[in-house]
Design a protein around this motif. Sequence first.
Motif, PDB file in Angstrom:
ATOM      1  N   GLY A  83      -7.833   5.428  -2.976  1.00 34.45           N
ATOM      2  CA  GLY A  83      -6.826   5.610  -1.932  1.00 34.45           C
ATOM      3  C   GLY A  83      -7.186   6.662  -0.908  1.00 34.45           C
ATOM      4  O   GLY A  83      -6.574   6.720   0.155  1.00 34.45           O
ATOM      5  N   ARG A  84      -8.189   7.511  -1.211  1.00 41.39           N
ATOM      6  CA  ARG A  84      -8.589   8.564  -0.277  1.00 41.39           C
ATOM      7  C   ARG A  84      -9.876   8.229   0.462  1.00 41.39           C
ATOM      8  O   ARG A  84     -10.405   9.076   1.186  1.00 41.39           O
ATOM      9  CB  ARG A  84      -8.758   9.888  -1.026  1.00 41.39           C
ATOM     10  N   VAL A  85     -10.389   7.026   0.297  1.00 40.07           N
ATOM     11  CA  VAL A  85     -11.578   6.625   1.054  1.00 40.07           C
ATOM     12  C   VAL A  85     -11.193   6.468   2.527  1.00 40.07           C
ATOM     13  O   VAL A  85     -10.196   5.816   2.860  1.00 40.07           O
ATOM     14  CB  VAL A  85     -12.161   5.316   0.495  1.00 40.07           C
ATOM     15  N   LYS A  86     -11.954   7.072   3.396  1.00 44.26           N
ATOM     16  CA  LYS A  86     -11.618   7.042   4.823  1.00 44.26           C
ATOM     17  C   LYS A  86     -11.783   5.643   5.388  1.00 44.26           C
ATOM     18  O   LYS A  86     -12.791   4.973   5.135  1.00 44.26           O
ATOM     19  CB  LYS A  86     -12.514   8.027   5.580  1.00 44.26           C
ATOM     20  N   ALA A  87     -10.800   5.219   6.142  1.00 44.88           N
ATOM     21  CA  ALA A  87     -10.836   3.898   6.782  1.00 44.88           C
ATOM     22  C   ALA A  87     -10.118   3.995   8.121  1.00 44.88           C
ATOM     23  O   ALA A  87      -8.999   4.518   8.190  1.00 44.88           O
ATOM     24  CB  ALA A  87     -10.190   2.846   5.894  1.00 44.88           C
ATOM     25  N   ILE A  88     -10.750   3.484   9.156  1.00 40.39           N
ATOM     26  CA  ILE A  88     -10.161   3.515  10.502  1.00 40.39           C
ATOM     27  C   ILE A  88      -9.485   2.181  10.838  1.00 40.39           C
ATOM     28  O   ILE A  88      -8.361   2.153  11.345  1.00 40.39           O
ATOM     29  CB  ILE A  88     -11.242   3.860  11.544  1.00 40.39           C
TER      30      ILE A  88
END
Length: 391
Positions: A83-88
């Motif tokens: 849930g904390r993986v960066k995604a734009i």
Amino acid sequence: MSSDVPLPTLFTSALNAASRAYNLPTVQDETQELIRSALGDLRSLSSRISTLSLFSSNESLEDISTRDLVYLLVPFVAAELQGRVKAIEHDVRMSHLGTAQRYLKSFVGMLEQYEIVPAGDRELYEQRSGNVKDPAKRRELKIKQYQKEKELRTRIEIIRKRRRQLATSDTVTTDFDLISSLLPPPSSTQADFDDDDEDSEMDEILRETTLLLLRLTYALSQGQLESMDQELELLRSAPPPPPDQTPTDDRRGKVKDEDDIWKLDTPVVSAASGPLLDPSGKPLRPFTILPAGASDRTRLQSQVFGPGHRLPTMSIDELLQIEMDAGKFISGGGPESEADPTSSEQLAIDAEQDGTAFGEDKAEQKRQKDENWAMYTDVNAKGAGNTMNRG
């Protein structure tokens, strides 16, 4: 290779990386590197657990050894990190949330399969606060869930103190550290495990702590699942991002400066004459709305502060002084006048000045006042006018 690393060491490495990433901003490259490293260790750990068949649907909770119980938490930790993986982009974020949801649902299903969570806790946390329409009941539900979570944390801390882990309690700042404290130290050997197995009291304390932690993470997982459902709903209803277009300046034919693009009002330079609006209705140059004719503008200017405009004739202080002189303000009272005599007391004092005209006049006023009051009390019995509060 990860296949040669003991399970406790592999899990500890992932938990330490997760704990370090927890206290760092998500957008930093260092945080994302820690998350990727932890997720890689967890995938290897999950594969090893599946190969060793530590958990089986044919087993009950009693069949699982105490030192293996902690590995039930692997999907929970993986979901927290996913849930904390960066995604734009929206699609990428939705993909990460879907993966995290699968981890959490697998974790919740395992706990329910082994009946680790009591029926009362399951009934409490399966209720979604977002589905409760009444605000009072929704608040009451959240308070009950929070109190249960706080109770579990308190019980875990008490048992950890019984286990003589006070020396490491200062380092337990996150739930990842709490999980890591249940694992044996990396220097432990198989003989140490055998000694621990022989110590039934320590084994019982460790098992009780692990089961309470599983119940706590079950509660956290239910809350995370509800939050993820809400975020996914928002992402699905969000408008699609606009197509990538390179902004250009029509007048100069080159790319605008990036600072100008993000300003609220982009400066526009144009001639004083020409159209005010473009075909889409956007203003092309500053303008002021005024009457059409110059004569109307002159007429409106001449009316400003004209004969019909009334200016103030006195200040506020002067107005207040006039109002006070007219007796429109009540003065006195308060603590300063508490010791002053009342009007009746002052009349009695003045009437005692015998031998003076002033005293005789006040004595006559007091006599008339007393006589009028006596006549009033003779005609009106005590309480005769009280018709509203009769019992």
